[in-house]
Design a protein around this motif. Structure first.
Motif: not given
Length: 531
Positions: A456-458, A464-465, A298-299, A469-472
């Motif tokens: 990161h834990y997700y 990935i969803h 995954q990216r 979301t938390y990255s955004k």
């Protein structure tokens, strides 16, 4: 039935011009001596909602608006679809730009069956042709603009130039002009008055720049420009490849990357994720877009951004590095966490010189669990402070590898990779400094860190969803110019003060952390991954 609205001859002899019903798919292509093999299906329909966008122009498609849906299967067997506005639909090559033939195979799923009457058929045909004409004109004008030069070697009209490159070009032009005038003054000293006017002409022709605004740094970049301005695109990319830099960008930007690297050194790896490569942007900032995780396939996104002057640098190579130099670059680019784990694993081996696999009895397994727990505490690995919890986490590792013919180093590496090495106080503080420098409001750095950790834990769980979301959310926190407090955090998710990227659930978690100093969901994830 709508095929009868086109004038298509029924035989190669073209003996009649009468409108003949188009009863089969084969008649038209018999005249072309071939029949297309459709790997995709195109469907004309009214949009069922207003959520879709055109794949080509990225424009929104309103509810009920006509669109053409492209339906196809990918190489791995997935069923995919893409939506286009009627004027943006791409005509497959198999039709050889014949719009009429394309429409004959177009499935009609509109509410009023537009293709069953001549007026509707003509409307769709005209819209497609108008869109193709606009695209052709835009492509032609774009090529012309890209090939236009201002005659002085400056920016092409179809490209954007970094400001530093513009200033360096102006400094170089000014220097060359002064050298030419100096040679003229030796032979014709009366031209002295013309020298100042020529400077003014250069200043007026270089985006409003004047000699007075140039700095020593601009002149230094002008020296670099002399070295790289005559290089073609592939030569510039070679320099970037030798230094393991990002190749993305237009030629002016690649030129600027080479000049910046030669003057300041090549960009090091991202100090936040330690894996991604930093990329120099047009606005003289460096950004990390993330990296591809080989373990999860995954990216992983990264939001790091800073001024180019603040980025870490290393040696710049002006020729292809040797194997020894490439190995040195590889070591420099290694993740410090991985390097620390490998170092600790080697130290653990020295302490476990008499320990051997495979383990056959329960007593051996129990003894090994105690030994590796002591080693984990001794070498500062991330194991639980509670002995029972720590043994429950180490035990499964031993059980899953007890029958393997592993060396001590191999198993120590497995343990270190699984738990990781605790960061020292200096490393933690350095990481916090990096996060503070990224956030527009430094007071939001702690919130940014915990949201990144939760994402990161997700991602480790392949959710990935949730990870995206938390990255955004983290990216939004980084850009906020004000401090997030317990009083204003819920207002970020609703009402007139809503901030795009932050929803109700995210706001509630942030409020929980701001009010209690902890986040239940994050603690649950930490505990689950520690086990």
């Amino acid at each position: 039935p709508y095929r009868e609205h086109f004038d298509v001859p029924s035989s190669p002899s073209h003996l009649t011009n009468k409108r003949i019903p188009y009863n089969t798919h084969n008649n038209y292509h018999k005249n072309k001596h071939e029949q297309p093999k459709m790997s995709t299906t195109f469907k004309l329909e009214n949009a069922s909602s207003g959520r879709s966008k055109c794949k080509k122009c990225k424009g929104p498609i309103s509810k009920g608006e006509l669109r053409i849906q492209k339906i196809f299967d990918t190489a791995d067997g997935r069923h995919m679809s893409q939506n286009y506005l009627v004027g943006c639909v791409p005509i497959p090559r198999v039709y050889k730009d014949d719009v009429q033939a394309f429409m004959c195979d177009l499935e009609d799923s509109t509410d009023d069956m537009m293709l069953s009457n001549e007026e509707g058929t003509r409307q769709i045909y005209d819209t497609i042709m108008e869109g193709r004409a606009k695209a052709a004109a835009k492509k032609k004008s774009g090529k012309k603009a890209a090939s236009d030069d201002d005659g002085a070697g400056r920016e092409k009209k179809g490209q954007t130039m970094p400001e530093k490159l513009l200033r360096a070009k102006f400094a170089l032009e000014l220097r060359m002009k002064e050298e030419e005038e100096g040679e003229e003054e030796e032979t014709r000293p009366k031209k002295k008055a013309k020298r100042s006017s020529s400077k003014k002409e250069i200043g007026d022709s270089s985006n409003g720049l004047s000699p007075q605004v140039l700095t020593d740094l601009d002149r230094a970049y002008a020296d670099m420009l002399v070295l790289y301005q005559d290089k073609n695109l592939e030569e510039l990319k070679d320099y970037l490849r030798w230094n393991q830099q990002v190749l993305k960008g237009t030629k002016p930007l690649l030129l600027m990357k080479c000049m910046d690297g030669h003057l300041n050194g090549r960009l090091a790896r991202c100090p936040l994720c330690h894996e991604g490569r930093l990329n120099l942007e047009m606005d003289d900032t460096v950004q990390c877009s993330g990296y591809f995780d080989e373990d999860t396939h995954q990216r992983v996104a990264c939001n790091y951004s800073s001024k180019a002057a603040d980025a870490s640098r290393s040696k710049w190579y002006i020729e292809k590095p040797s194997e020894e130099e490439e190995e040195e670059m590889k070591k420099e680019a290694s993740n410090p966490d991985t390097v620390a784990s490998n170092s600790v694993a080697e130290q653990m081996v020295d302490a476990l010189a008499s320990f051997q696999f495979p383990l056959k009895t329960k007593a051996e397994i129990k003894s090994a669990t105690g030994v590796f727990l002591d080693m984990a505490r001794r070498f500062n690995l991330n194991v639980s402070e509670d002995d029972k919890e720590a043994k429950r986490s180490i035990g499964p590792l031993i059980l899953s590898n007890r029958t393997m013919d592993l060396s001590s180093l191999e198993f120590c590496s497995i343990v270190c990779d699984h738990f990781g090495v605790k960061k020292s106080g200096e490393q933690v503080e350095e990481q916090r400094k990096v996060v503070r420098s990224m956030c527009q409001c430094a007071d939001n750095a702690t919130l940014y860190e915990i949201i990144i950790e939760l994402g990161h834990y997700y991602r480790k769980e392949s959710n990935i969803h949730a990870a995206n979301t938390y990255s955004k959310v983290a990216a939004t926190i980084r850009r906020l110019p004000f401090e997030i407090t317990e009083e204003n955090v819920m207002g970020l998710s609703k009402g007139v003060n809503k901030v795009p990227g932050i929803g109700k659930s995210s706001a509630e978690k942030m409020k929980e952390f701001l009010s209690t100093g902890s986040m239940q969901k994050l603690e649950e994830k930490r505990a689950a991954h520690a086990k």
